[in-house]
Enzyme design. Structure first.
Site, PDB file in Angstrom:
ATOM      1  N   ARG A   2      56.190 -38.900  -3.808  1.00 21.97           N
ATOM      2  CA  ARG A   2      57.310 -38.337  -4.553  1.00 21.97           C
ATOM      3  C   ARG A   2      58.580 -39.161  -4.382  1.00 21.97           C
ATOM      4  NH1 ARG A   2      58.175 -34.304  -8.411  1.00 21.97           N
ATOM      5  NH2 ARG A   2      56.168 -33.599  -7.623  1.00 21.97           N
ATOM      6  N   ARG A  31      54.049 -31.168  -3.035  1.00 20.67           N
ATOM      7  CA  ARG A  31      55.001 -31.832  -3.938  1.00 20.67           C
ATOM      8  C   ARG A  31      55.366 -33.214  -3.417  1.00 20.67           C
ATOM      9  NH1 ARG A  31      60.393 -32.785  -5.490  1.00 20.67           N
ATOM     10  NH2 ARG A  31      60.791 -32.280  -7.694  1.00 20.67           N
ATOM     11  N   CYS A  32      55.591 -33.310  -2.104  1.00 10.59           N
ATOM     12  CA  CYS A  32      55.939 -34.605  -1.512  1.00 10.59           C
ATOM     13  C   CYS A  32      54.863 -35.655  -1.763  1.00 10.59           C
ATOM     14  CB  CYS A  32      56.143 -34.455  -0.003  1.00 10.59           C
ATOM     15  SG  CYS A  32      57.544 -33.436   0.486  1.00 10.59           S
ATOM     16  N   MET A  33      53.602 -35.232  -1.777  1.00  4.72           N
ATOM     17  CA  MET A  33      52.495 -36.194  -1.858  1.00  4.72           C
ATOM     18  C   MET A  33      52.180 -36.635  -3.277  1.00  4.72           C
ATOM     19  SD  MET A  33      49.791 -34.882   1.054  1.00  4.72           S
ATOM     20  CE  MET A  33      49.498 -33.249   0.350  1.00  4.72           C
TER      21      MET A  33
END
Length: 410
Positions: free
Chosen positions: A158, A397-399
């Site tokens: 992300r 979400r970060c990944m």
């Protein structure tokens, strides 16, 4: 193909993820803090969990692209290898004696192993046989010391690039341990045939961006020609303003809502405390301070100029940007939980959800209280196993770097 991300919760069609490679196996107690991790992860189990996560995305109709494969494919394009040679493996970085050996390593290594080295790091022993001149740096280093440090934070796709409507920002990162990620991303976006014709908003240059940093975890494409950006530990006022001017100049955005975050690791990015999970709904850390300052930047003219207004309250402005009648039409979902439980779940990415469609989200299964509360409010949660992945302090979400997502109406 022209990629675009027109919302935060519309149907997710294509995304980039990174399956952890050798870089995760090179985390040790000695370097874990420097590389921005809180613990040494069990690499094999993390890969198993990531494979399951990618399978869940595919089951929801998402076309999944793997970063290391894209990088290898890009490196096989004419001219691509000169890019890291000119920007990464330079005499000023490693000394004159290593300039030619490192260039030879980049030029002669097959594409997939080279991609693995650019992500996983280069050791002294990887180039020792190529050295033909005295090097003080090589004499100084031990055989298993790094010339190029590993980039384990590539797991969190992300952050280093973010699509905002019909263009991409290759984000200047705040921490030295992550700045190498942008070189790898630039190789992909500039040379991979899939991204031919890409429009760039910010960062596709070799300038020293100094304090003008911004990271994708702070960027939320809320839709309706609006963007919300967190400003705190990783994204600075200078970085936010630079991206905002570019967005206004491109003509794809009318307003940028800027949210000031506490400068603390627990509030590293906006998506650690707030994510959009439906066309009219946000999941919010229950103890997020009520008095957060926020500003609205509104486009003026065609040249990137804007005017700034400090907001009396944040969420009425968000509701207005989404085209809702008022803040009462915005669902602000704060899990009813005591502060101890809230801090534990927030540390385990309890507010970091990835929407694959309106009201359909992926989140770590361990955050049971938040997941149960959201389910009671009509949100479908796809539980992600993250016993190891979660120890990297980044959620679904970060990944994930969305590269194609539909618009959605509230």
């Amino acid at each position: 193909m022209t990629f675009h991300v027109d919302s935060e919760v519309g149907q997710l069609k294509q995304a980039i993820v990174h399956r952890p490679g050798i870089e995760l196996s090179r985390l040790t107690p000695a370097n874990v803090d420097e590389l921005l991790f809180d613990d040494v992860m069990w690499a094999d189990r993390a890969r198993e969990e990531h494979d399951a996560f990618a399978a869940q995305l595919k089951a929801e109709g998402v076309q999944v692209h793997h970063f290391a494969q894209l990088l290898a494919e890009a490196l096989d394009v004419a001219g691509a290898r000169e890019f890291p040679q000119e920007r990464l493996t330079t005499a000023t970085r490693f000394g004159p004696a290593l300039d030619a050996p490192l260039d030879e390593l980049v030029a002669s290594t097959p594409a997939q192993p080279l991609a693995d080295l650019l992500i996983g790091g280069v050791l002294k022993r990887d180039v020792a046989d190529l050295l033909h001149a005295p090097s003080l740096l090589m004499d100084y280093l031990g055989p298993d010391d790094f010339l190029l440090r590993p980039l384990p934070n590539h797991l969190f796709q992300r952050d280093n690039s973010a699509w905002v409507y019909d263009a991409v920002s290759i984000n200047p990162m705040a921490k030295p341990a992550r700045r190498g990620e942008t070189i790898n991303s630039r190789v992909i976006y500039n040379f991979h045939p899939m991204f031919a014709g890409t429009s760039f908003l910010y960062g596709n240059d070799s300038l020293a961006h100094d304090t003008a940093t911004i990271e994708g975890g702070d960027i939320t494409v809320i839709g309706n020609r609006a963007v919300m950006i967190g400003m705190g530990e990783r994204s600075t006022p200078q970085g936010v303003e630079t991206l905002a001017r570019s967005l206004f100049r491109a003509g794809s955005v009318d307003s940028v809502i800027v949210v000031e975050l506490p400068k603390a690791r627990a509030f590293m990015h906006l998506d650690t405390v707030m994510t959009m999970i439906d066309a009219d709904a946000f999941c919010i850390y229950p103890y997020l301070p009520d008095a957060l300052r926020s500003f609205t930047l509104r486009r003026v003219g065609e040249g990137g100029d804007f005017k700034i207004e400090e907001n009396a309250e944040l969420f009425p402005i968000v509701a207005e940007a989404l085209g809702l009648a008022g803040v009462d039409d915005l669902r602000l979902l704060r899990t009813p939980i005591d502060q101890f439980g809230a801090e534990r779940e927030q540390w385990d990415d309890g507010n970091n959800f990835l929407a694959v469609a309106p009201g359909v989200i992926l989140g770590y299964e361990r955050n049971t209280t938040t997941n149960r509360y959201l389910t009671e409010h009509g949100i479908r949660i796809i539980p992600v196993v993250g016993e190891e992945l979660g120890r990297g302090r980044g959620g679904p979400r970060c990944m994930t770097c969305p590269i194609e997502r539909e618009a959605v109406s509230a």
